[in-house]
Structures are given as C-alpha cells and as structure tokens.
Design an enzyme around this catalytic site. Structure first.
Site, PDB file in Angstrom:
ATOM      1  CG  HIS A  59      34.014  52.600  43.439  1.00 32.58           C
ATOM      2  ND1 HIS A  59      33.473  51.505  42.819  1.00 32.58           N
ATOM      3  CD2 HIS A  59      35.357  52.426  43.349  1.00 32.58           C
ATOM      4  CE1 HIS A  59      34.438  50.703  42.394  1.00 32.58           C
ATOM      5  NE2 HIS A  59      35.589  51.234  42.689  1.00 32.58           N
ATOM      6  CG  PHE A 105      39.689  53.029  47.818  1.00 31.54           C
ATOM      7  CD1 PHE A 105      39.514  52.410  46.591  1.00 31.54           C
ATOM      8  CD2 PHE A 105      38.559  53.560  48.448  1.00 31.54           C
ATOM      9  CE1 PHE A 105      38.251  52.341  45.990  1.00 31.54           C
ATOM     10  CE2 PHE A 105      37.303  53.492  47.861  1.00 31.54           C
ATOM     11  CZ  PHE A 105      37.159  52.887  46.622  1.00 31.54           C
ATOM     12  CD  GLN A 109      38.634  54.412  42.214  1.00 29.46           C
ATOM     13  OE1 GLN A 109      38.058  55.109  41.390  1.00 29.46           O
ATOM     14  NE2 GLN A 109      38.571  53.091  42.158  1.00 29.46           N
ATOM     15  CG  HIS A 113      38.915  55.548  37.372  1.00 27.41           C
ATOM     16  ND1 HIS A 113      38.304  55.011  36.263  1.00 27.41           N
ATOM     17  CD2 HIS A 113      38.892  54.571  38.320  1.00 27.41           C
ATOM     18  CE1 HIS A 113      37.909  53.768  36.526  1.00 27.41           C
ATOM     19  NE2 HIS A 113      38.258  53.479  37.767  1.00 27.41           N
TER      20      HIS A 113
END
Ligand SMILES: *[C@@H]1O[C@H](CO)[C@@H](O)[C@H](O)[C@H]1NC(C)=O
Ligand SMILES: *[C@@H]1O[C@H](CO)[C@@H](O)[C@H](O)[C@H]1NC(C)=O
Length: 226
Positions: A59, A105, A109, A113
């Site tokens: 993830h 995705f 991310q 992050h």
C-alpha cells in the site's frame, strides 16, 4: 554595541524557532503497509474490475509520528515516471482497485507520503527502490512470511495471534500493526492490512505505535478471516 547584541539574540531566537517548527512536521518512524487484495476489494464501495490475487501487496511506505501527527503532502519535486522500476512495481505495488492505472496509485502515494520521507531516503527513485528492496530482498513480503509459517490464505476464520507470531518471528519479535474491516455481506471481520514499522533511519524494526483501539471500525478481534 547594544543593537549588535539584540541582533545576535534575535538571530539565535529565530534559529531555535526554525528548528522547533521543522521538527513538528517531521516523523520518527516508517510504517511499511501491505494490503490483502481480496479484502481491499471487499471493503471498497465499488467492486474491483479485475479479480484480486490472494496476496499482500504494497500500500505504501509512510513516514509516521508516534504522537499521531503524521506528515502528509510535503514540499518535494513532483512525481515523475521512472520506466525502469515499473516492471517490478507492477508486481509488488499494483493498483488493486484499477489495474489500468497503477501509476495513479504510485503518484498518490508519493505525493501524500513519499514527499515527506527524508534521510536515508533521498529522492523519488530512492523511495520506490527502497520499497522494492524491502519487499523482495529484505523478505518483508507478508504473504511469504505467512506462507513459510504454513498459514495459507483460504477465507478461514483463525486466531490473529497465529498471524502475529509468524510475523514477529521475522521482525525481531516487534509488534506489527493490523487493520481489519467487517465484510458487510458475510459480517465476518477480515484482515485488510499489515504494517511493519522501522526506525526513522530504516535500520531496525520497532514496535508499531498506535494500534487501532477497541471500538474503532478497523480494530482486529481475536479471530479474523484470512
Ligand atoms: C510474495 O510471496 C508470495 C507467497 O510466497 C509469492 O507468491 C509472491 O510471488 C511473492 N512476491 C514477490 C514479489 O516475491
Ligand atoms: C537510527 O535511529 C535511531 C533512532 O531513531 C538511533 O537510536 C540510532 O542510533 C540510529 N542508527 C544509526 C545507524 O544511525
């Protein structure tokens, strides 16, 4: 002379303020989060278009704060495509919800992050390289960890502690972080995510801070489905 002193005092004072403010947006550990594909599809309001693999895949790698104030969307160069890493990223870090848009995705991310990561992570390529390394050569592939402990996926209800012990065995007996979710159709609680935590220089595993508390929708009960 006096104005010179005032000047020096003010300089020192603003330097202290600068150091204090930069440490509040910092982080003190990394959480490497992997998601179990079938559970991700079950817990999503819209079904996955493509059938999920029975695998834990990435993830994200999240700079995090044990006080709960995780940094997000930091100032960093914008996401750019790194063709060379794609063949590996597609395997370990697929967009389970939409396999036509893996890159969307990865971009999300990175923006949310990765942009907040810092030393030892130097830039976007290094961020994605590091995750590939953690999942493959450093053997943090949760599916593999469980499979080696003879815990195979099979939509079975089982004690969470068996899964926890299998993982503890390979991360220096540190505590992983578990996220669960109730399947609305079966009303069973499924394991959705596992987080492995490392110190802020990625040199050793640490106990994951901040488990989901009892009563929260992501709390894992004694028995869970995997
Ligand atoms: C992760 O582990 C699973 C289970 O052993 C395996 O099927 C899969 O290929 C592994 N993934 C990688 C990228 O090594
Ligand atoms: C890594 O960071 C921890 C604190 O997060 C520190 O105690 C340790 O000395 C560091 N290790 C190295 C090799 O820098």
């Amino acid at each position: 002379m006096v104005t010179g002193m005032i000047y020096v005092v003010m300089m020192v004072f603003s330097l202290i303020l600068l150091i204090l403010s930069s440490s509040t947006v910092g982080f003190d550990y990394y959480q490497f989060t992997q998601q179990y594909q079938p559970a991700v599809c079950n817990s999503n309001p819209t079904p996955c278009k493509d059938p999920p693999d029975k695998l834990f895949t990435v993830h994200g790698l999240w700079p995090s704060n044990s006080n709960g104030n995780d940094p997000e969307y930091c100032k960093a160069p914008p996401y750019h495509t790194i063709k060379m890493l794609e063949p590996q990223l597609v395997i370990i870090w697929p967009n389970v919800l939409n396999r036509n848009d893996h890159e969307g995705f990865w971009r999300k991310q990175w923006d949310k992050h990765g942009s907040c990561a810092s030393s030892p992570i130097q830039n976007q390529k290094h961020y994605f390289d590091t995750v590939i390394k953690m999942y493959t050569t450093q053997k943090q592939n949760v599916s593999e960890i469980l499979s080696k402990a003879n815990i195979k996926p099979g939509r079975k209800n089982r004690p969470l502690v068996d899964i926890e012990n299998a993982i503890r065995n390979v991360i220096n007996n540190m505590t992983p972080k578990f996220k669960c979710q109730k399947n609305t159709r079966t009303s069973l609680t499924e394991l959705v995510e596992v987080g492995l935590c490392s110190d802020s220089n990625l040199t050793q595993f640490i106990n994951c801070p901040r488990p989901f508390p009892q009563g929260s929708r992501n709390f894992c009960p004694t028995n869970i489905q995997y």
